[in-house]
Design a protein around this motif. Sequence first.
Motif, PDB file in Angstrom:
ATOM      1  N   ASN A  21      -9.061   4.310  39.708  1.00 31.70           N
ATOM      2  CA  ASN A  21      -8.335   4.466  38.349  1.00 31.70           C
ATOM      3  C   ASN A  21      -6.719   3.709  38.304  1.00 31.70           C
ATOM      4  O   ASN A  21      -6.361   4.436  38.721  1.00 31.70           O
ATOM      5  CB  ASN A  21      -8.588   5.713  38.227  1.00 31.70           C
ATOM      6  CG  ASN A  21     -10.014   6.455  37.139  1.00 31.70           C
ATOM      7  OD1 ASN A  21     -10.662   5.478  36.313  1.00 31.70           O
ATOM      8  ND2 ASN A  21     -10.377   7.418  37.765  1.00 31.70           N
ATOM      9  N   ASN A  50     -11.461   0.123  37.276  1.00 34.58           N
ATOM     10  CA  ASN A  50     -11.413   1.976  35.589  1.00 34.58           C
ATOM     11  C   ASN A  50      -9.722   1.267  34.755  1.00 34.58           C
ATOM     12  O   ASN A  50      -9.502   2.231  35.151  1.00 34.58           O
ATOM     13  CB  ASN A  50     -11.688   2.537  35.840  1.00 34.58           C
ATOM     14  CG  ASN A  50     -12.099   3.866  34.758  1.00 34.58           C
ATOM     15  OD1 ASN A  50     -13.078   2.748  33.560  1.00 34.58           O
ATOM     16  ND2 ASN A  50     -12.106   5.003  35.111  1.00 34.58           N
ATOM     17  N   THR A  52      -7.327   2.447  31.903  1.00 32.81           N
ATOM     18  CA  THR A  52      -6.961   3.332  30.751  1.00 32.81           C
ATOM     19  C   THR A  52      -5.962   2.486  30.539  1.00 32.81           C
ATOM     20  O   THR A  52      -4.629   2.335  30.735  1.00 32.81           O
ATOM     21  CB  THR A  52      -6.926   4.653  30.675  1.00 32.81           C
ATOM     22  OG1 THR A  52      -8.157   5.086  31.846  1.00 32.81           O
ATOM     23  CG2 THR A  52      -6.665   4.733  30.121  1.00 32.81           C
ATOM     24  N   HIS A  67     -10.169  -0.175  28.933  1.00 32.64           N
ATOM     25  CA  HIS A  67     -10.668   0.823  28.152  1.00 32.64           C
ATOM     26  C   HIS A  67      -9.199   1.087  27.370  1.00 32.64           C
ATOM     27  O   HIS A  67      -7.986   1.163  27.588  1.00 32.64           O
ATOM     28  CB  HIS A  67     -10.464   2.495  28.445  1.00 32.64           C
ATOM     29  CG  HIS A  67     -12.198   2.631  29.538  1.00 32.64           C
ATOM     30  ND1 HIS A  67     -13.089   2.554  29.289  1.00 32.64           N
ATOM     31  CD2 HIS A  67     -12.209   2.962  30.683  1.00 32.64           C
ATOM     32  CE1 HIS A  67     -14.153   2.969  29.698  1.00 32.64           C
ATOM     33  NE2 HIS A  67     -13.496   3.019  30.925  1.00 32.64           N
ATOM     34  N   LYS A  75      -5.226  13.214  28.599  1.00 36.16           N
ATOM     35  CA  LYS A  75      -5.847  12.482  29.053  1.00 36.16           C
ATOM     36  C   LYS A  75      -5.162  12.245  30.146  1.00 36.16           C
ATOM     37  O   LYS A  75      -5.505  11.542  31.379  1.00 36.16           O
ATOM     38  CB  LYS A  75      -5.470  10.604  28.585  1.00 36.16           C
ATOM     39  CG  LYS A  75      -6.054   9.487  28.867  1.00 36.16           C
ATOM     40  CD  LYS A  75      -7.347   8.775  28.166  1.00 36.16           C
ATOM     41  CE  LYS A  75      -8.382   8.322  28.505  1.00 36.16           C
ATOM     42  NZ  LYS A  75      -9.240   9.183  27.336  1.00 36.16           N
ATOM     43  N   GLU A  78      -5.993  13.627  33.479  1.00 37.15           N
ATOM     44  CA  GLU A  78      -7.071  13.243  34.587  1.00 37.15           C
ATOM     45  C   GLU A  78      -6.072  12.528  35.140  1.00 37.15           C
ATOM     46  O   GLU A  78      -4.798  11.975  36.031  1.00 37.15           O
ATOM     47  CB  GLU A  78      -7.537  11.883  33.957  1.00 37.15           C
ATOM     48  CG  GLU A  78      -8.138  12.234  32.645  1.00 37.15           C
ATOM     49  CD  GLU A  78      -8.822  11.342  32.157  1.00 37.15           C
ATOM     50  OE1 GLU A  78      -9.106  10.016  32.010  1.00 37.15           O
ATOM     51  OE2 GLU A  78      -9.263  11.617  30.463  1.00 37.15           O
TER      52      GLU A  78
END
Length: 467
Positions: A21, A50, A52, A67, A75, A78
Motif C-alpha cells: 500500500n 495499491n 493512493t 487510485h 484516509k 489507513e
Amino acid sequence: MKLLLVTLIVLCISIGCSSYNILVFLPIPVWSHYVQVEPILTALAERGHNLTVYSPWTPKKEVPNFHHTFLTASKLKEMFDLFFASEFLAVLSHKLAAPIISSTSHGYSESTLQIAGALNAFAHLPAKFSNYVPPMTFVQRLDNALRNAAFMIHNKYWYYPSIDKVLAKHVPGPLPSVSSMLKNVSLHFFTGNVAVDGSKLLPPNIVELSAHIKAPLQLPKDVQDVMDRAGNGVVYVAFGSLIKASQFKKENIELLLSVFKNLDRTVLWKADFNLTDVILPKNVIVKNWFDQVSILAHPNCVLFFTHGGISSMIEAINFAVPVIGMPFFADQAHNLAYAEQYGYGLTIKYTNLTHDSLLWSMKTVLQDPKYKKNIKRGSRIIRDSPMSGVDTAIYWIEYVIRHEGAHHLKPVTLQMPWYQELLLDVTVIFVTIFSVFMYILLKIFTFLVFCYRKLRNKSINEKKKTV
Ligand SMILES: *[C@@H]1O[C@H](CO)[C@@H](O)[C@H](O)[C@H]1NC(C)=O
Ligand SMILES: *[C@@H]1O[C@H](CO)[C@@H](O)[C@H](O)[C@H]1NC(C)=O
Ligand SMILES: *[C@@H]1O[C@H](CO)[C@@H](O)[C@H](O)[C@H]1NC(C)=O
Ligand SMILES: *[C@@H]1O[C@H](CO)[C@@H](O)[C@H](O)[C@H]1NC(C)=O
C-alpha cells in the motif's frame, strides 16, 4: 493483455513479491514535476501495488490499483507501507509511521544533500544558483562554501525552528523536530543524469534518476509530414510548461520570429501567444502543444531551442539534439552552463537578446559538427545504463519497503556534527600541532644560533687575549 497479467501474477507468486500500500502525495501543481514521476507510479500499479495518489492530475490511462483521490483525514488513518512525496512532507510520514521516499524534480539541491548527510558534497558540486561548472577555481570554491554555509545556518537556526513552531501550534501530539524528521527520510530520488551535469559523489540514500524518458509516439499526421519533408532539418523551440511565450515582450516575439525566418530551416515553436497579433514567417509553425519527445526523436530534428529545464536537457541529450539555451529560473542556468562546457550547445540571455547574437548562436550550433558529436556522446552515456529509470525507481521503492525504511543506507555523517563531517576538528588539531612543532623548532634554532654566536664571540675574545 490477459496473458501479460497472468504472466505477471505467476511471476509475482514465483518470486514472492507482495503488493504494498503506497501513498503518493504530489500537491504541487507543476506539470513538469508530475510527468517525471508518473511513469514510476503507473509501473508500480501495474506491478500490483495499491497506490493512493493525491495530485492535481488524473492519470492518462485507467490503471487498476491506481487510485487518484483527495486526501481526507480518515484516509490518512489507513495503513501504508510507504509514503512517496517531497521531503518537506516528512511530518506526514511520521504521523503515518511509514517510511518516506522523497522526490525532487530538478536535480540535486543544497537542502537534499544536507538532509541526506552529504554536506561535504559541496567540495565538488557547485551550489545550484552559482552556475559554476567544475573544476572550480579557488575563489569559486570559496564562494560556493560561503553559499552553503549561509544556507545551512539559515535552515538550522531560522527555517527549521520556525517550522517547528508552526507544527507545534497545528499538529496535535508530541512531534520530533523537523530536522530529525527530515533526517529520517529513507531515500531521496532526484531527476538527473551524469550526462547532464557530471558525476557526483552521493551517499547510497540518494538516487539519481531519469525515469521520464519515454518512447516516442506516432506524431499527428500534419506534424509528421512537416518533419519528414524538412530536408534542411527542423528546429524545435519550447521553453517548458511554466514559461509562457505569451508573457514575452512583443518585440522579443518579433525578434525571435525574424531570427527564425533567417534560419533556412523549418521551425516548430510550442508557444501560446495570440497568433492574430503577429505575422508568422512561412517556415515557422506555432502550436500550443507538440509532443516534445516525439519531435526530438525524429531524425530530422537538428536543433532544440530550450529553457534548459532538467527534463528537457535529459531528452535533448537522450535523442542527441544539440541545444541553444535561454535560461529563466531555477536550475536552468546550471544545466545550460554544463551543456556549454560539455559542448552540447550555446547559451544566450533573455535579458540581453539581440537579433544578431541569437542568429549567430543558432547558425554556429547548426553548422559546427562538434555540437552534434558531443551530444551524441552524451546520448550514448544516458542510454547505456544497467536498468531503465523506471526500473531503478521501482527497485529502490520495493527495497525500502522490504527493509522497513532501509535506514541502514544512511551514512553515519547524519549523526555527526557538521565540523566532524567536514573534518574541521581534525584539521584544527593538525594545524595546531604543526604550528606548535614549528614554533618549538624555531625556538631551538634561534637558541642554537644564539649559543653559536656566543661561543664564537668567546673564542674570538680569547684569541684576542692570547695575541
Ligand atoms: C487500496 O487503496 C484504496 C484507495 O486508497 C483503498 O480504498 C483500498 O482499501 C486499498 N486496497 C487494499 C487491498 O489495501
Ligand atoms: C522514522 O521512520 C520510521 C519508518 O521508517 C518511523 O517509524 C519513525 O517513526 C520515524 N522517526 C521519526 C523521528 O520521524
Ligand atoms: C487575439 O487578439 C485579437 C485582436 O487583438 C482578439 O480579437 C482575440 O480575441 C485574441 N484572441 C485570444 C485567444 O486572446
Ligand atoms: C549583451 O550582448 C552583447 C552582444 O552580444 C555583448 O557584447 C554584451 O557583453 C552582453 N551583455 C551582457 C550583460 O551579457
